[in-house]
Design an enzyme around this catalytic site. Structure first.
Site: not given
Length: 919
Positions: A245, A657
């Site tokens: 990223d 998550d």
């Protein structure tokens, strides 16, 4: 293969295959395999595929089960095999239908009733006594110190509520086990329908995420990738994707080096059955490397690979300087070209040309990602999308090595490597890239086009595969009967480099071995960010399949269904709104759903695929496919779609998550917790106090965001089970306990200073209730330690850090979360650098580093106030102006607080004689 070595004999019953006879016996219908009745006439020498070993050593009619370390045969395992009390009914149904009993690949084993029954009883007793205790406390106020009584009552009521949310979901913990031999027999061994022994296991895509090579060392990421490439799973079914990223050339070239070294490392692991398959972890093992190694050339091979790995580390660690020197040389060359051009055009020779300080690749071209000196279109938040296939998809058939191609003799060893892809999604100013969740969704789309594995396993860059059979262990649940409604398999997180005393409860064993095991008996564990194997189809926001309610009961239930069959509420014309404009992506959805089903080799499998459906070779990649994969990682692709809102990883929380797992459970899916005998994955965790507090701060802030969002468990659908709802509600509420915990930690000091107590006098009922509650708590702790298989020290460390984090990180998280909800102030978190302390020879050097943070203020104040109060009360009582019974009561609770804060206070001291001035 075994069948080839034995000249066409079955490896189980040693009978010759009779392929021609099976075609007439086996019939597919409605997603199941119809088998001939066992009482029908048949040639005694002709055994069906499902019953080919009636009297041999390989008997499917007998079930091998494990209980308390002993093995036996019998019917005692039926309840566990069929998932509960209805096991006898299902088994009886199989027998009445003259069907062969199902042989499970995975098993659910309830906790020993000698432990669980008293555990549940103590929960009930403590709950009842807690009610009586609070009733007595409320009806017997302390009029002499009503302020002290009021504060204590409010805190105790909240603690009781919090305890219920945490304790009640633990009433039905379970253990699970898998049978890898049965999995191998069903999917990998030669059979009448698979004489070549090609694997029928589904494909899997493994995601590795990294963001900053300065804080996440490239060598760590490279070792993780090498452990993935060497995993024990059919090579042609594995694809590894690395999400960078940060768009750093350093990560790109480190991956290229890893791909090159894998050419030696992976076959070496296969030849000698190496474990673990992370080279750094393997070469640092403190055991005899020759143990259980039978090949005579192992020592020589290991020495050569060790030498190559040392050179590999030197190359990886030298990449930053190599890239810098290369870029400086190319930039100097460009500057000379510009000066020459200026002279030729007659420009002022004193004017220095302006040359962009670019970062250059080895082939002499500009790196399209982030440059060392950031500029427009080449910075961390502004660069093009990059997708590079480092290792192309392998051939479908094994490629056997020889003794001439490599440094090592790889004769009879498959030297193929799985596909490896580098991905750095496009980033542009003005777009919300949604941190890790956005990067994961980009990988989901790109992998769907390139490999479309039916399952996805995501790992952090510092979490490597420690058990090469971990994927197979997870597949035992996904491919078993009833596995079609499992959305993910969560593995426990295990850590290396933690100090032996685990001062700050970094192992988190109470959560991973206690809470998660308990949720496995309800609807499944929560998703905790790494070490999780997803069903790709579940990530696409579809509900779990319901074979009894399919719109049509037809033969194509063993073929890929259409999207309207998968979700009747989804209009085909609205596919672009949910998934984007990629036709290839939309076409991949029913394919991945079909490939993720269990094999329909038994009438009990109502929603399966025929055996052999996944043995066909994968189509090779072409330029059009790669170009489509690049387009779906562009920053605009998610515009006006449901990515991040409903599809894939969910946006809007720093703990994406937990939210992602909650959404799946809310649709009716279930999850499974897989604890393997050998740790499946291992990673690193911050052992420094400041880093640990900031880590917990991030988690707690995400929980506060969840509580104030539509992901609050109170707003969940009826598909979320009651105990699972309580567990998710606790996830959003637990940080708020910090307000009451801080107040309660000050109560002993206030009691000692004021000379008053939370009760007017030590009444007999108060003491009895308190004693019963305390003994119940101790009993619950002892029993939980037993069924969770943890130590008392782990439990105590968890209790200590609960108070430390509750008075620091959780309190700050509540403040930050409320600021975000009320004032819209965004919170940004930075990665914790994984660097060592000053003493590089001490692996625990970080433990002694004291880095000041404002999170330390509340615990320090609490400790100081309680210590000062103890001194004041002791002096007053000693000189006759106080009562010893009041002092003892207050001193007991003050010492209780200080005992919990001991690891924190010890951490503030740093190394001996190196205590920071501020402390």
């Amino acid at each position: 293969m075994d069948a080839q070595k034995d000249k066409g004999l079955c490896p189980g019953c040693k009978e010759p295959y009779k392929v021609g006879d099976y075609d007439d016996e086996i019939e597919y219908s409605n997603g199941t395999l119809k088998l001939p009745a066992p009482n029908g006439k048949r040639d005694p020498n002709n055994m069906s595929m499902m019953k080919r070993n009636q009297g041999g050593d390989f008997d499917h009619n007998r079930w091998l089960f494990e209980t308390s370390g002993t093995y036996g045969y019998g019917n005692a395992f039926r309840d566990d095999m069929y998932g509960g009390d209805d096991g006898d009914e299902r088994l009886q149904g199989d027998i009445e239908n003259n069907d062969k009993p199902w042989k499970p690949i995975s098993r659910k084993i309830p906790i020993d009733s000698a432990i669980l029954s008293p555990y549940r009883l103590l929960i009930f007793v403590r709950l009842v006594v807690l009610g009586f205790f609070l009733h007595w406390r409320i009806t017997n106020p302390n009029d002499d110190a009503i302020w002290l009584w009021t504060m204590s009552i409010v805190c105790e009521v909240w603690f009781a509520f919090s305890w219920i949310l945490d304790q009640i979901p633990k009433i039905c913990p379970v253990n699970r086990t898998t049978d890898l031999e049965v999995l191998r027999e069903k999917f990998d061994l030669p059979s009448p329908l698979n004489p070549t022994g090609r694997s029928d296991l589904p494909g899997i895509d493994l995601f590795v995420s990294t963001a900053d090579p300065e804080k996440e060392p490239p060598l760590t990421t490279a070792n993780t990738i090498l452990s993935i490439l060497a995993v024990d799973y059919p090579v042609e079914k594995v694809a590894c994707y690395t999400s960078d990223d940060g768009g750093a050339l350093l990560t790109f070239e480190a991956m290229a080096e890893a791909a090159s070294f894998a050419d030696l490392w992976v076959p070496f692991c296969r030849k000698h059955n190496i474990e673990p398959r992370n080279p750094d972890a393997y070469f640092n093992l403190k055991i005899d490397p020759t143990k259980n190694k039978s090949r005579s050339d192992f020592v020589k091979d290991r020495r050569r690979v060790r030498r190559e790995y040392d050179e590999f580390k030197v190359r990886i660690n030298g990449l930053p300087d190599s890239i810098r020197r290369r870029s400086e040389a190319f930039n100097a060359r460009e500057e000379m070209k510009m000066l020459k051009h200026l002279r030729e055009t007659g420009a002022d020779p004193m004017e220095k040309p302006k040359i962009q300080k670019a970062t250059w690749m080895a082939d002499g071209t500009h790196w399209p990602g982030t440059w060392a000196v950031g500029t427009s279109e080449h910075s961390k938040g502004d660069h093009a999308g990059i997708l590079q296939v480092m290792l192309k998809p392998p051939s479908h058939d094994p490629l056997i090595g020889n003794g001439e191609d490599k440094l090592i003799d790889f004769t009879d060893v498959d030297i193929r490597l799985p596909m490896l892809v580098y991905v750095s999604r496009e980033k542009r100013p003005g777009y919300d890239h949604n941190k890790k969740a956005g990067a994961m969704n980009a990988l989901v789309r790109a992998s769907a086009i390139l490999s479309n594995g039916a399952f996805i396993l995501n790992l952090d860059c510092d979490h490597y595969i420690n058990n090469c059979k971990a994927i197979r262990e997870g597949m035992c649940f996904m491919m078993d009967r009833g596995g079609e409604d499992i959305c993910y398999i969560q593995f426990p997180q295990r850590f290396e480099g933690i100090d032996p005393s685990d001062r700050y409860a970094n192992h988190n064993t109470v959560f991973f071995d206690g809470n998660m095991r308990a949720l496995d008996g309800v609807q499944g564990p929560v998703y905790v960010g790494t070490g999780c194997m997803f069903r790709r189809f579940a990530l696409y926001a579809f509900p779990p399949p319901n074979p009894d309610k399919l719109t049509q009961a037809k033969e194509n239930e063993t073929q890929p269904l259409t999207t309207s069959d998968l979700d009747p509420d989804l209009d085909v014309n609205l596919l672009p709104k949910r998934f984007g404009n990629s036709t290839m992506l939309a076409e991949s959805i029913p394919v991945c759903e079909f490939q993720g089903r269990p094999i329909a080799d038994h009438p009990a499998i109502k929603f399966g695929r025929p055996p052999g459906a996944l043995r066909a070779p994968r189509e090779p990649l072409d330029a059009v496919t790669v170009a489509e994969a690049v387009s779906v990682i562009s920053c605009w692709y998610e515009d006006k779609t449901e990515w991040g809102e409903r599809v894939g990883w969910i946006y809007g929380s720093v703990t994406e998550d937990v939210v992602t797992g909650f959404r799946m459970h809310n649709r009716g899916w279930r999850s499974v917790y897989c604890i393997t005998k050998r740790d499946a994955f291992r990673g690193s965790a911050p052992i420094n106090l400041t880093d640990r507090l900031h880590q917990v701060l991030r988690w707690a802030t995400g929980s506060v965001e969840i509580f104030f969002s539509r992901n609050n468990a109170l707003l969940a659908t009826r598909k979320l089970k009651f105990l699972q709802r309580l567990a998710y509600l606790n996830v959003g509420i637990y940080p708020f306990t910090s307000f009451f915990l801080i107040v309660y930690c000050f109560l002993p000091a206030l009691s000692l200073i004021s000379g008053q107590f939370i009760v007017k006098q030590l009444n007999l009922f108060f003491l009895i209730y308190l004693m019963i509650i305390t003994f119940c708590l101790i009993g619950l702790a002892l029993l939980e330690v037993r069924w969770a298989q943890i130590s008392l020290e782990d439990w105590w460390r968890n209790e200590q850090f609960w108070l430390i984090s509750g008075t620091s990180s959780h309190f700050a998280a509540c403040i930050q979360g409320l600021l975000k909800v009320i004032a819209g102030i965004e919170i940004s978190f930075t990665l914790t650098a994984k660097s060592a302390g000053e003493d590089e020879d001490d692996i625990y050097a970080d433990l002694y580093l004291v880095k000041w943070t404002s999170l330390m203020i509340p615990p320090i104040v609490i400790a100081m106030v309680n210590i000062i109060a103890l001194m004041i009360a002791f002096a007053r009582t000693l000189f006759g102006t106080g009562q010893w019974n009041m002092f003892i009561g207050g001193a007991f609770f003050a010492f209780w607080v200080l005992a919990h804060l001991y690891p924190f206070l010890k951490g503030l001291m740093g190394r001996r004689r190196k205590t920071p001035t501020i402390v």
